[in-house]
Design a protein around this motif. Structure first.
Motif, PDB file in Angstrom:
ATOM      1  N   MET A 134     -74.168  42.332  25.826  1.00  0.00           N
ATOM      2  CA  MET A 134     -73.733  43.645  26.202  1.00  0.00           C
ATOM      3  C   MET A 134     -73.515  43.726  27.708  1.00  0.00           C
ATOM      4  O   MET A 134     -72.584  44.400  28.123  1.00  0.00           O
ATOM      5  CB  MET A 134     -74.750  44.698  25.755  1.00  0.00           C
ATOM      6  N   SER A 135     -74.369  43.086  28.470  1.00  0.00           N
ATOM      7  CA  SER A 135     -74.231  43.215  29.928  1.00  0.00           C
ATOM      8  C   SER A 135     -72.926  42.575  30.408  1.00  0.00           C
ATOM      9  O   SER A 135     -72.245  43.145  31.269  1.00  0.00           O
ATOM     10  CB  SER A 135     -75.436  42.624  30.647  1.00  0.00           C
ATOM     11  N   ARG A 136     -72.548  41.421  29.852  1.00  0.00           N
ATOM     12  CA  ARG A 136     -71.282  40.786  30.273  1.00  0.00           C
ATOM     13  C   ARG A 136     -70.085  41.622  29.861  1.00  0.00           C
ATOM     14  O   ARG A 136     -69.130  41.768  30.625  1.00  0.00           O
ATOM     15  CB  ARG A 136     -71.166  39.380  29.684  1.00  0.00           C
ATOM     16  N   LEU A 137     -70.144  42.181  28.684  1.00  0.00           N
ATOM     17  CA  LEU A 137     -69.047  43.006  28.196  1.00  0.00           C
ATOM     18  C   LEU A 137     -68.903  44.272  29.032  1.00  0.00           C
ATOM     19  O   LEU A 137     -67.793  44.654  29.417  1.00  0.00           O
ATOM     20  CB  LEU A 137     -69.280  43.358  26.723  1.00  0.00           C
ATOM     21  N   SER A 138     -70.030  44.913  29.335  1.00  0.00           N
ATOM     22  CA  SER A 138     -69.952  46.146  30.130  1.00  0.00           C
ATOM     23  C   SER A 138     -69.463  45.856  31.547  1.00  0.00           C
ATOM     24  O   SER A 138     -68.712  46.649  32.113  1.00  0.00           O
ATOM     25  CB  SER A 138     -71.301  46.865  30.149  1.00  0.00           C
ATOM     26  N   ALA A 180     -67.428  43.435  32.382  1.00  0.00           N
ATOM     27  CA  ALA A 180     -66.004  43.109  32.284  1.00  0.00           C
ATOM     28  C   ALA A 180     -65.143  44.367  32.232  1.00  0.00           C
ATOM     29  O   ALA A 180     -64.027  44.388  32.763  1.00  0.00           O
ATOM     30  CB  ALA A 180     -65.751  42.250  31.055  1.00  0.00           C
ATOM     31  N   TYR A 181     -65.656  45.411  31.622  1.00  0.00           N
ATOM     32  CA  TYR A 181     -64.891  46.658  31.506  1.00  0.00           C
ATOM     33  C   TYR A 181     -65.319  47.716  32.516  1.00  0.00           C
ATOM     34  O   TYR A 181     -64.806  48.824  32.526  1.00  0.00           O
ATOM     35  CB  TYR A 181     -65.003  47.217  30.079  1.00  0.00           C
ATOM     36  N   GLY A 182     -66.293  47.381  33.350  1.00  0.00           N
ATOM     37  CA  GLY A 182     -66.733  48.314  34.390  1.00  0.00           C
ATOM     38  C   GLY A 182     -67.396  49.561  33.827  1.00  0.00           C
ATOM     39  O   GLY A 182     -67.209  50.658  34.362  1.00  0.00           O
ATOM     40  N   ILE A 183     -68.160  49.384  32.782  1.00  0.00           N
ATOM     41  CA  ILE A 183     -68.841  50.533  32.176  1.00  0.00           C
ATOM     42  C   ILE A 183     -70.348  50.279  32.132  1.00  0.00           C
ATOM     43  O   ILE A 183     -70.804  49.145  32.256  1.00  0.00           O
ATOM     44  CB  ILE A 183     -68.328  50.830  30.747  1.00  0.00           C
ATOM     45  N   ALA A 184     -71.094  51.340  31.978  1.00  0.00           N
ATOM     46  CA  ALA A 184     -72.545  51.235  31.832  1.00  0.00           C
ATOM     47  C   ALA A 184     -72.899  51.430  30.359  1.00  0.00           C
ATOM     48  O   ALA A 184     -72.149  52.048  29.596  1.00  0.00           O
ATOM     49  CB  ALA A 184     -73.236  52.296  32.688  1.00  0.00           C
ATOM     50  N   TYR A 185     -74.014  50.897  29.973  1.00  0.00           N
ATOM     51  CA  TYR A 185     -74.467  51.089  28.592  1.00  0.00           C
ATOM     52  C   TYR A 185     -75.970  51.307  28.577  1.00  0.00           C
ATOM     53  O   TYR A 185     -76.676  50.967  29.506  1.00  0.00           O
ATOM     54  CB  TYR A 185     -74.094  49.892  27.707  1.00  0.00           C
ATOM     55  N   ASP A 186     -76.424  51.908  27.526  1.00  0.00           N
ATOM     56  CA  ASP A 186     -77.845  52.133  27.303  1.00  0.00           C
ATOM     57  C   ASP A 186     -78.131  51.652  25.891  1.00  0.00           C
ATOM     58  O   ASP A 186     -77.538  52.163  24.933  1.00  0.00           O
ATOM     59  CB  ASP A 186     -78.179  53.623  27.456  1.00  0.00           C
ATOM     60  N   TRP A 187     -78.980  50.670  25.743  1.00  0.00           N
ATOM     61  CA  TRP A 187     -79.254  50.047  24.444  1.00  0.00           C
ATOM     62  C   TRP A 187     -80.619  50.484  23.937  1.00  0.00           C
ATOM     63  O   TRP A 187     -81.620  50.323  24.620  1.00  0.00           O
ATOM     64  CB  TRP A 187     -79.223  48.533  24.600  1.00  0.00           C
ATOM     65  N   GLU A 188     -80.646  51.049  22.743  1.00  0.00           N
ATOM     66  CA  GLU A 188     -81.908  51.454  22.125  1.00  0.00           C
ATOM     67  C   GLU A 188     -81.871  51.013  20.665  1.00  0.00           C
ATOM     68  O   GLU A 188     -80.963  51.367  19.923  1.00  0.00           O
ATOM     69  CB  GLU A 188     -82.084  52.967  22.207  1.00  0.00           C
ATOM     70  N   LEU A 189     -82.856  50.251  20.272  1.00  0.00           N
ATOM     71  CA  LEU A 189     -82.950  49.770  18.897  1.00  0.00           C
ATOM     72  C   LEU A 189     -84.102  50.490  18.207  1.00  0.00           C
ATOM     73  O   LEU A 189     -85.241  50.422  18.653  1.00  0.00           O
ATOM     74  CB  LEU A 189     -83.193  48.255  18.878  1.00  0.00           C
ATOM     75  N   LYS A 190     -83.775  51.207  17.145  1.00  0.00           N
ATOM     76  CA  LYS A 190     -84.793  51.971  16.422  1.00  0.00           C
ATOM     77  C   LYS A 190     -85.076  51.290  15.091  1.00  0.00           C
ATOM     78  O   LYS A 190     -84.183  50.722  14.469  1.00  0.00           O
ATOM     79  CB  LYS A 190     -84.317  53.393  16.175  1.00  0.00           C
ATOM     80  N   ALA A 191     -86.321  51.376  14.659  1.00  0.00           N
ATOM     81  CA  ALA A 191     -86.700  50.816  13.368  1.00  0.00           C
ATOM     82  C   ALA A 191     -86.033  51.617  12.258  1.00  0.00           C
ATOM     83  O   ALA A 191     -85.934  52.835  12.317  1.00  0.00           O
ATOM     84  CB  ALA A 191     -88.214  50.859  13.201  1.00  0.00           C
TER      85      ALA A 191
END
Length: 111
Positions: free
Chosen positions: A1-5, A7-18
């Protein structure tokens, strides 16, 4: 995700829920209920295991309460191959449910 974001100049927030727990039939309950069901049911009682998200709400009960989840498939000619929730199969579904209730009552009275 970090490389993809990057590359496109965007930020992301990753949250994985059970997610929901798996639906797990109680083996002892299966062994006790299955013979009664097979005596009453005219069709084939299949015992194939499958994975899917068809009982995610019911799965919560199976973690601490002996439970038995099953599905009913009815097909004859072209009937039963369409809408899952039709009333034509209702009489065929009620009979095994009554058998299971009777078997459960029998088990309870022998404990």
């Amino acid at each position: 995700m970090s490389r993809l974001s990057r590359a496109y100049g965007i930020a992301y927030d990753w949250e994985l829920k059970a997610g929901a727990p798996p639906t797990a039939n109680d083996i002892d309950l299966v062994r006790r209920i299955l013979p009664a069901l097979q005596r009453q049911w005219l069709g084939r009682v299949g015992q194939t295991q499958s994975r899917g998200m068809f009982a995610e709400d019911f799965a919560s009960y199976t973690t601490d309460t002996p439970s038995l989840y099953f599905s009913l498939g009815i097909a004859k000619d072209e009937k039963g191959t369409g809408n899952l929730h039709n009333t034509e199969g209702l009489p065929f579904g009620v009979k095994p449910l009554v058998s299971i209730a009777k078997a459960a009552n029998e088990i309870q009275s022998h404990q």
